[in-house]
Design a protein around this motif. Structure first.
Motif: not given
Lengths: 525, 297
Positions: A178, A182-187, A189-191, A193, A196, A209, A212, A214
């Motif tokens: 986070r 800035g990503i809230d990795a609730v699950g 897996e998260f992606v 970008l 970003d 994975r 180019p 993500y």
């Protein structure tokens, strides 16, 4: 007691079996294992019937319905116990189901007490099984509680500790994700970008994975201690289940005995409900006589009741062979069917619906008259079917057989038909068979040398005044005008009241008048 | 998305426009939010979900990690042996055994497959509600969402690259699906002079007959899932008649999954996540979320 399909239909045996069907699997199993009573079973049959009648008098109808509902709700424990006995592993769902069985028996016992059932016939309980499962019971549920094995509590505490450690480490990594992305990795897996955030991902994050545009990533916490704690817990829990299954297996005989008792109770209560619905008596069970007073042919009464019509109870005293005559719609067939029905009742341990009765336990009941489904399947005409059935009946007829003959040979020429019927009656009598023979032919009883009974018949003075508006009204009027009593004919021929009935059933008055005129002329000549 | 879905609902069902559109991922995201907020939830699924790979196509699927206190309805054959669950009750039969209601005591991973029929699912959701105080989350199926019609449940539609190769196509599929699922309920005050009641499914032949004979009528189906027509025919019918249902559904949001489940020309294929979530929100008129990339529109 044997009865072919046609006979079973005509005497209401098929209806009776459905009416006294148990509500639960135990009862059905019990019923399947109990053969109908036959000659020589009089003492046992009477004892069962007397027990049912006593229960029917003691229990109130609503109470019986509630006990039967409780019986229906008892789950089947046999497959689980079979696996436990075989040493197969049981699951927590299995233990839960056994708990349900224990609870259902307790509910059944409460219903029994509420219905004022006798303590000595109280449904069984399985207290030992209840005690075995008790540590795991949470209300109606089941949990493999710590109390089932000494090592469970420690193994669970250790696993919970390792889990908390695992979650804390996972939370730390997620917080770093986070902070960096800035990503809230609730699950799981998260992606990320690349537009970003394209920088390095925090420690503990594995890229799953990469493209180019993500990166798909996941938080991975390596926790060998947690995995080991889970493995230890699995060993402890399986050990607890195995020990519990062994204790359950030791109760298998008691549970099997309880289910047998439930089966017997289910059978008895089905008969109690029948007795409370249709009335009951404890009959005398004797050979050579079918006698009943104010008996109800329940299938007919049921059908009439459904259409709003009243049923009139019948009485009969048949010893050996007798011929029954009387008007159309006077209840000759009903009398035959009632005789067969009451014998079927006692064969099944069902109290006969009558004020009093003296009945045999026949080895077979045979109905001769008209054709049944099986006769139609054989492409037999009515006459052919009757003759074939008569031949079959005579071949097996004995003093333990009840033969019911309903207007035999009515579809052939009356002279030959009458002669054939007389010969059949003589043959039946010669074999010592119990038989009731309904016919419109004149002089059969006298010719065959057997008693002649007749339906008392229409009260003409009542009927003549009636003008029915529709068929239902006509049937009600006939019912009101008909004297259904079976009386000694004293060698007097009886009218069929066919013309009066035809008028009431709506046949054109001029046709009926013409028939009446022809009939009077014929009688005079 | 969690707050939006549960603002006025005690249960949420996630359905998808196709397989592999992130339905279970959306379901797990809702669970994760509840877990983080310390809310004890109840979960179940229509069909066999939560297993390591999809039973039909072998695609990897997220497993369910259930926190202590979670209520779960699952087939008896799927109850994990370790750590043990507290079994609370049982219900409808399914191909995998009786549906079992259980409470998680220690954290566990498990597969969930709930009851197979819509009516049994309704009963299962109601029982889960009765057993706990938290929301009920359902990993659902669009053809069995009828069980929730007319209730106060919220529906989230998962859509993604598996249902179309371009952003425009995915958005169009989502819009058409939403248009069907959000057919309004009956309004006796404003019904047209002629009301045509369709028993069972409204299929292509029904639609053609209605277009020929019942233009301007109010056409009523039992629930939105009974509408079996798609594409231009559905659009024509909706424009020609006042299409209503007895038991409406309440669809509150969409989610998007930009990754195509299969390789395209030997490479992973992915639509632009931000553009996709914006296009779906625009096309459906509903809030849209990408719960994996943490995007909203």
């Amino acid at each position: 007691m044997r009865a072919d399909v046609t006979t079973a239909e005509r005497i209401g045996l098929t209806w009776l079996r459905a009416a006294v069907a148990p509500v639960g699997a135990f009862g059905r199993r019990h019923d399947d294992a109990v053969a109908p009573y036959g000659p020589g079973d009089e003492t046992r049959a009477r004892a069962e019937i007397a027990g049912v009648v006593a229960l029917a008098e003691r229990l109130d109808r609503d109470g019986v319905a509630r006990v039967r509902a409780a019986l229906r709700a008892v789950p089947e424990p046999a497959p689980i116990l079979g696996r436990a006995r075989a040493g197969d592993p049981l699951s927590d769902v299995d233990f839960y189901e056994l708990g349900r069985f224990v609870d259902a028996l307790a509910a059944l016992a409460r219903a029994w007490d509420a219905a004022a059932g006798a303590p000595e016939r109280r449904p069984p309980s399985v207290e030992a099984l209840r005690a075995v499962l008790a540590p795991g019971r949470e209300g109606a549920g089941f949990y493999l509680a710590d109390a089932f094995a000494p090592g469970l509590r420690g193994a669970r505490a250790a696993f919970a500790l390792e889990e908390a450690e695992y979650e804390a480490r996972r939370g730390e990594i997620a917080a770093r994700v986070r902070a960096v992305t800035g990503i809230d990795a609730v699950g799981d897996e998260f992606v990320v970008l690349r537009d970003d955030y394209a920088g390095p991902l925090p420690d503990g994050v594995f890229v799953v994975r990469e493209t180019p545009t993500y990166r798909a990533a996941a938080v991975r916490v390596v926790a060998p201690d947690r995995d080991a704690a889970l493995e230890r817990l699995a060993i402890e829990e399986e050990g607890a289940r195995r020990a519990l299954a062994e204790r359950v297996a030791r109760e298998a005989d008691a549970v099997a005995a309880a289910t047998r008792a439930l089966g017997a109770l289910d059978r008895a209560l089905a008969r109690v409900a029948f007795a409370q619905r249709w009335g009951a008596c404890v009959p005398e069970l004797t050979e050579g006589r079918v006698a009943f007073a104010e008996a109800t042919f329940a299938p007919l009464a049921d059908a009439l009741g459904a259409r709003g019509h009243r049923y009139t109870a019948l009485s009969l005293d048949l010893r050996g062979v007798a011929v029954l005559t009387g008007p159309n719609m006077g209840g000759k067939s009903a009398a035959l069917a009632t005789a067969g029905f009451l014998c079927a009742c006692v064969a099944l341990g069902v109290p006969p619906p009558a004020r009093e009765a003296s009945l045999p336990l026949p080895s077979a009941i045979v109905w001769i008259g008209g054709e049944g489904h099986e006769d139609r399947a054989r492409l037999l005409s009515s006459y052919a079917a009757e003759v074939v059935r008569a031949g079959d009946a005579l071949a097996v007829a004995s003093p333990q057989t009840l033969v019911l003959v309903d207007e035999f040979a009515r579809t052939t020429g009356p002279r030959e038909g009458r002669a054939l019927l007389i010969a059949v009656v003589e043959a039946v009598r010669a074999r010592g068979t119990l038989a009731l023979v309904a016919t419109h032919f004149d002089g059969v009883a006298e010719a065959a040398g057997v008693p002649h009974l007749r339906i008392a018949g229409l009260r003409a003075e009542t009927l003549d005044a009636v003008r029915a508006s529709d068929l239902d009204a006509a049937l009600d009027a006939i019912n009101a005008a008909m004297d259904y009593r079976i009386v000694d004919a004293h060698a007097r021929e009886t009218d069929s009241d066919a013309l009066a009935l035809a008028r009431l059933l709506g046949l054109d008055e001029s046709v009926v008048d013409r028939a009446r005129s022809l009939n009077e002329r014929s009688t005079r000549s | 998305m969690y707050s939006l879905a549960l603002a006025h609902a005690a249960s949420v069902i996630v359905v998808g426009t196709a397989k592999n559109v992130g339905k279970t991922t959306t379901f797990n995201a809702l669970r994760a939010v509840a877990m983080r907020r310390g809310i004890a939830i109840a979960v179940t699924s229509i069909g066999r979900d939560g297993e390591a790979s999809d039973a039909l196509d072998g695609e990897p699927k997220p497993r369910l990690r259930l926190a202590p206190g979670t209520l779960v309805a699952l087939a008896a054959g799927l109850v994990p042996r370790t750590p043990a669950l507290a079994i609370l009750g049982s219900g409808a039969e399914s191909a995998l055994g009786t549906t079992v209601f259980a409470r998680v005591v220690l954290p566990t991973m498990c597969e969930i497959a709930g009851p197979p029929t819509a009516s049994a699912m309704r009963a299962t959701i109601d029982r889960l509600r009765a057993l706990g105080s938290g929301p009920v989350l359902v990993d659902g199926a669009i053809d069995r969402v009828a069980a929730l019609a007319g209730g106060d449940d919220a529906v989230i539609l998962a859509t993604g690259a598996a249902s179309g190769s371009t952003i425009a196509r995915v958005a169009a599929v989502a819009a058409e699906t939403i248009a069907r699922l959000t057919i309004p309920g009956r309004d006796p005050q404003h019904e047209r002079a002629r009301v045509v009641r369709i028993a069972g499914a409204l299929d292509g032949r029904d639609a053609e007959e209605l277009l020929a004979d019942a233009r301007d009528a109010t056409v009523v189906v039992e629930d939105p899932t009974r509408i079996a027509i798609r594409g231009a025919l559905f659009d024509r019918l909706r424009a020609a008649v006042d299409l209503r249902c007895e038991r409406p559904l309440r669809v509150v949001a969409c989610t998007t999954s930009p990754r195509h489940p299969e390789l395209v020309e030997g490479r992973e294929a992915m639509l632009a996540p931000r553009a996709l979530v914006e296009a779906v929100a625009r096309a459906t008129g509903l809030p849209a979320f990408d719960v994996v990339a943490d995007l909203a529109a």
